[in-house]
Write an enzyme that holds these catalytic residues in place. Structure first.
Site, PDB file in Angstrom:
ATOM      1  N   CYS A   1       0.799  -1.235   0.000  1.00 42.96           N
ATOM      2  CA  CYS A   1       0.000   0.000   0.000  1.00 42.96           C
ATOM      3  C   CYS A   1       0.833   1.287   0.000  1.00 42.96           C
ATOM      4  CB  CYS A   1      -0.963   0.016   1.176  1.00 42.96           C
ATOM      5  SG  CYS A   1      -1.642  -1.568   1.615  1.00 42.96           S
TER       6      CYS A   1
ATOM      7  N   ARG B   1       6.886 -10.872   5.619  1.00 42.31           N
ATOM      8  CA  ARG B   1       6.273 -10.772   6.937  1.00 42.31           C
ATOM      9  C   ARG B   1       6.864 -11.845   7.842  1.00 42.31           C
ATOM     10  NH1 ARG B   1      -0.121 -10.276   5.066  1.00 42.31           N
ATOM     11  NH2 ARG B   1       0.188  -8.522   3.640  1.00 42.31           N
TER      12      ARG B   1
ATOM     13  N   GLN C   1       1.919 -10.821  -3.839  1.00 48.00           N
ATOM     14  CA  GLN C   1       0.488 -10.513  -3.838  1.00 48.00           C
ATOM     15  C   GLN C   1       0.075  -9.915  -5.175  1.00 48.00           C
ATOM     16  OE1 GLN C   1       0.150  -7.956  -0.260  1.00 48.00           O
ATOM     17  NE2 GLN C   1      -1.200  -9.536   0.557  1.00 48.00           N
TER      18      GLN C   1
ATOM     19  N   ASP D   1      -1.731  -7.474  -5.817  1.00 49.10           N
ATOM     20  CA  ASP D   1      -2.351  -6.289  -5.225  1.00 49.10           C
ATOM     21  C   ASP D   1      -2.828  -5.312  -6.294  1.00 49.10           C
ATOM     22  OD1 ASP D   1      -2.747  -6.139  -2.520  1.00 49.10           O
ATOM     23  OD2 ASP D   1      -0.680  -5.661  -2.062  1.00 49.10           O
TER      24      ASP D   1
ATOM     25  N   HIS E   1      -4.578  -1.108  -6.147  1.00 48.81           N
ATOM     26  CA  HIS E   1      -5.136   0.000  -5.369  1.00 48.81           C
ATOM     27  C   HIS E   1      -5.869   0.913  -6.340  1.00 48.81           C
ATOM     28  CE1 HIS E   1      -1.910  -1.559  -2.777  1.00 48.81           C
ATOM     29  NE2 HIS E   1      -2.729  -1.224  -1.805  1.00 48.81           N
TER      30      HIS E   1
ATOM     31  N   LYS F   1     -13.365  -4.460   5.404  1.00 52.82           N
ATOM     32  CA  LYS F   1     -12.937  -5.295   4.278  1.00 52.82           C
ATOM     33  C   LYS F   1     -13.942  -6.399   3.992  1.00 52.82           C
ATOM     34  CE  LYS F   1     -10.083  -8.331   7.197  1.00 52.82           C
ATOM     35  NZ  LYS F   1      -8.740  -8.908   7.415  1.00 52.82           N
TER      36      LYS F   1
ATOM     37  N   HIS G   1      -8.276  -1.086  -1.585  1.00 52.52           N
ATOM     38  CA  HIS G   1      -7.206  -2.091  -1.606  1.00 52.52           C
ATOM     39  C   HIS G   1      -7.839  -3.394  -2.085  1.00 52.52           C
ATOM     40  CE1 HIS G   1      -4.757   0.300   1.436  1.00 52.52           C
ATOM     41  NE2 HIS G   1      -5.975   0.786   1.617  1.00 52.52           N
TER      42      HIS G   1
END
Length: 642
Positions: A334, A363, A381, A383, A385, A465, A511
């Site tokens: 992000c 992580r 990921q 991902d 946005h 979410k 997201h």
């Protein structure tokens, strides 16, 4: 004297205080026999509980979810009793219920063997046959500490010492075995219909690695022998599909202790991984996304601005440079995307702006939590946005929901559960902002006629979410995609766009991840398909096999023709019998096996077999290529049996 209101609204009056068991018996002998507990004014109690005043009562049986939980909790006590009968020097600690069963942690001077587990299981069955009454008693806290210490149960005494003083505790006894427990429990050991000891593992006392190691014995318990048998069959099927075993067998990937939680992708596994990226890249391009890439390592101040440093610090990998700057490997994509939006002036004409990134994130997961591809420390990921105006927010949410469900269908996932998680206690942003964000997600689902399950307080710290849970071929649920709506991070990063009236306004940020972790999604697919990937996704789509050395040149020619047409084909020219090679590549789950003998060389064709053993007969190379290309393009008709 009590009047008892039953769930159907009927009333039963008694001229004396009455136990739950007596009420059940007054209704019928069948219910009295089936009764495991009661729910008095919505509180679970034993069947021996005495009702002295007007109350609502529901009789709990094995058919009720609470009844199954009571069976499992009572089974944990039964297992502890069996263990101490067989091994008197063992101390008991705690034994809670878990999904599909229970466990109990033991402090034992010996290591439990598979033979020990069989003996424990057999003793539990004996105790069930004895139908020992289960009795509840109470004892003051300090007296209970001394009671268990005299029995040599130091761990149980320590548990009680953590309980506030001046409390009266409940204990449950069956035969000679007595244990601390809140209850309720079954009336007697014979009420346990189906139980089995499963396995043993290590566990630290109170979950702290600084404490001594205990032995945790797992068991499973069900409301009937049929349900137990079905569960054991399910476990056998899951074991066959274990992605870690199939990953080795199919030569897809491996792990090594020098890089815990990180994947070493082999060529075949990397091919599957890249096919997923190519597929998602194509879907996103058609849906109006642009693809970006942001740095893996960024300064601490960026993570302080985003809030991750204060809410996620213990899961981040960091390093400090010589000039004492602190950097972090990104656990999320992000903030990098925020910096991308902030680069240059944005206008309302640029919105919605959909930025996608196949970002590597890192992580820290405890070593005990790592589990093949399903739980790793380093992963990718898919991902994205989406920056939009408030007016565009609802429509963008709907587009994401429709896209994610459409994509899952391409992989054979038609049964998808949607969860809506709302504001947690630890959050950033005003209640007014959270009202808007939660309304956008709920409104998108409602307008699409989608059912969802509400999870209050489970949202991210910056926004609510949606979670998309897939049900695989054998009925297991996997949480994959997410959609989060966020007005807080744009505020924290001071993001703006030029509105139509030339004022500066904050964008709304969505997201979105659809596969979630690509590593995990590969693991799910391996288990979902049992390694039998659909043709378009299979790392090797066809293998060309010769019968004798005389066909070697033509086999290579067929391989080259198919590869030139975009088919992932390989040849097997080993000096082995054709039956052996067919069996081996069938076990490798290759979709198509192309056999070449003298007749095929003469006719410039191949004999086509599938991995399921189906003989498709003789085909020209052109016809075969046309068949394979058509099947590859038919993404939306994926069949789990291919």
């Amino acid at each position: 004297m009590p009047a008892i209101t039953l769930p159907d609204g009927s009333l039963r009056s008694f001229d004396h205080p009455v136990t739950v068991a007596e009420v059940a018996a007054s209704i019928g002998a069948g219910l009295a026999k089936a009764a495991l507990a009661g729910k008095v004014n919505d509180t679970l109690v034993d069947t021996s509980y005495v009702i002295e005043e007007d109350s609502k009562l529901a009789i709990v049986t094995a058919k009720d979810p609470e009844g199954l939980d009571i069976i499992r909790h009572s089974s944990a006590h039964l297992m502890a009793q069996a263990v101490q009968q067989l091994f008197p020097d063992v101390q008991v600690t705690i034994g809670p219920t878990i999904e599909n069963g229970f466990y109990y942690d033991f402090a034992s001077p010996r290591t439990f063997t598979p033979e020990d587990l069989e003996a424990i299981d057999a003793r539990m069955q004996e105790l069930i046959q004895r139908d020992l009454p289960v009795k509840r008693t109470t004892m003051p806290r300090d007296e209970a500490i001394q009671f268990f210490r005299k029995k040599g149960e130091e761990y149980k005494a320590q548990i009680i010492e953590a309980i506030p003083i001046n409390q009266t505790l409940s204990l449950y006894q069956q035969g000679e075995f007595i244990d601390l427990c809140r209850g309720p429990h079954i009336p007697s050991t014979g009420k346990i219909p189906a139980v089995k000891v499963m396995k043993v593992a290590g566990a630290y006392w109170r979950g702290d690695s600084k404490n001594e190691m205990l032995q945790r014995i797992y068991g499973t318990a069900w409301a009937s022998q049929k349900e137990l048998k079905n569960y054991l069959t399910f476990l056998e099927e899951a074991e066959k599909r274990d992605h870690r075993k199939l990953g080795r067998h199919l030569d897809l990937f491996h792990f090594h202790e020098d890089a815990p939680g990180a994947v070493f992708w082999h060529p075949k596994g990397w091919q599957v991984f890249q096919q997923l990226i190519n597929y998602m890249r194509g879907r996103q391009e058609r849906a109006g996304y642009v693809e970006i890439n942001t740095p893996d390592v960024m300064d601490r101040h960026l993570w302080e601005t985003s809030g991750h440093w204060f809410n996620y610090r213990e899961n981040m990998f960091t390093t400090t440079t010589e000039d004492e700057r602190v950097f972090a490997l990104k656990p999320m994509n992000c903030p990098g995307c925020m910096m991308m939006f902030a680069q240059g002036l944005k206008s309302y004409r640029d919105l919605p702006l959909r930025m996608a990134e196949f970002g590597k994130v890192h992580r820290y997961e405890p070593s005990g939590a790592l589990h093949g591809l399903m739980r790793v420390r380093h992963f990718t990921q898919d991902d994205a946005h989406i920056f939009c105006t408030e007016d565009q927010m609802d429509e963008e949410c709907k587009k994401v929901v429709k896209l994610v469900l459409d994509i899952y269908k391409d992989f054979g996932f038609h049964d998808v559960i949607i969860k809506l998680s709302t504001r947690p206690a630890n959050r950033i942003g005003s209640d007014e902002t959270w009202d808007k964000l939660e309304g956008a997600l709920a409104g998108a689902l409602d307008s699409l006629g989608m059912k969802y399950v509400l999870f209050p307080g489970e949202g991210a710290f910056y926004g609510p979410k949606l979670e998309f849970v897939l049900r695989d071929a054998i009925g297991r649920d996997w949480q994959c995609g997410t959609l989060q709506v966020d007005m807080n991070l744009p505020e924290r990063f001071d993001l703006t766009y030029v509105a139509e009236d030339n004022s500066r306004k904050r964008p709304v940020m969505l997201h979105r991840a659809l596969f979630g972790s690509l590593e995990r999604f590969v693991g799910i697919l391996v288990e979902h398909f049992e390694g039998k990937f659909p043709l378009w996704l299979a790392p090797v789509q066809a293998v060309v096999l010769n019968i004798t050395d005389k066909q070697a040149d033509f086999v290579k020619s067929v391989e080259n023709q198919l590869r030139a047409a975009g088919i992932r084909a390989v040849s097997d020219l080993r000096n082995e019998k054709i039956g052996f090679k067919i069996r081996e590549h069938t076990m490798q789950r290759v979709p198509y096996l192309l056999v070449v003998g003298d007749r095929e060389v003469e006719t410039q064709s191949v004999t086509v077999r599938t991995r399921t053993g189906q003989d498709l007969g003789n085909m020209s190379i052109a016809d075969l290529d046309a068949k394979l290309q058509a099947e590859i393009k038919a993404l939306r008709s994926i069949d789990l049996e291919v």
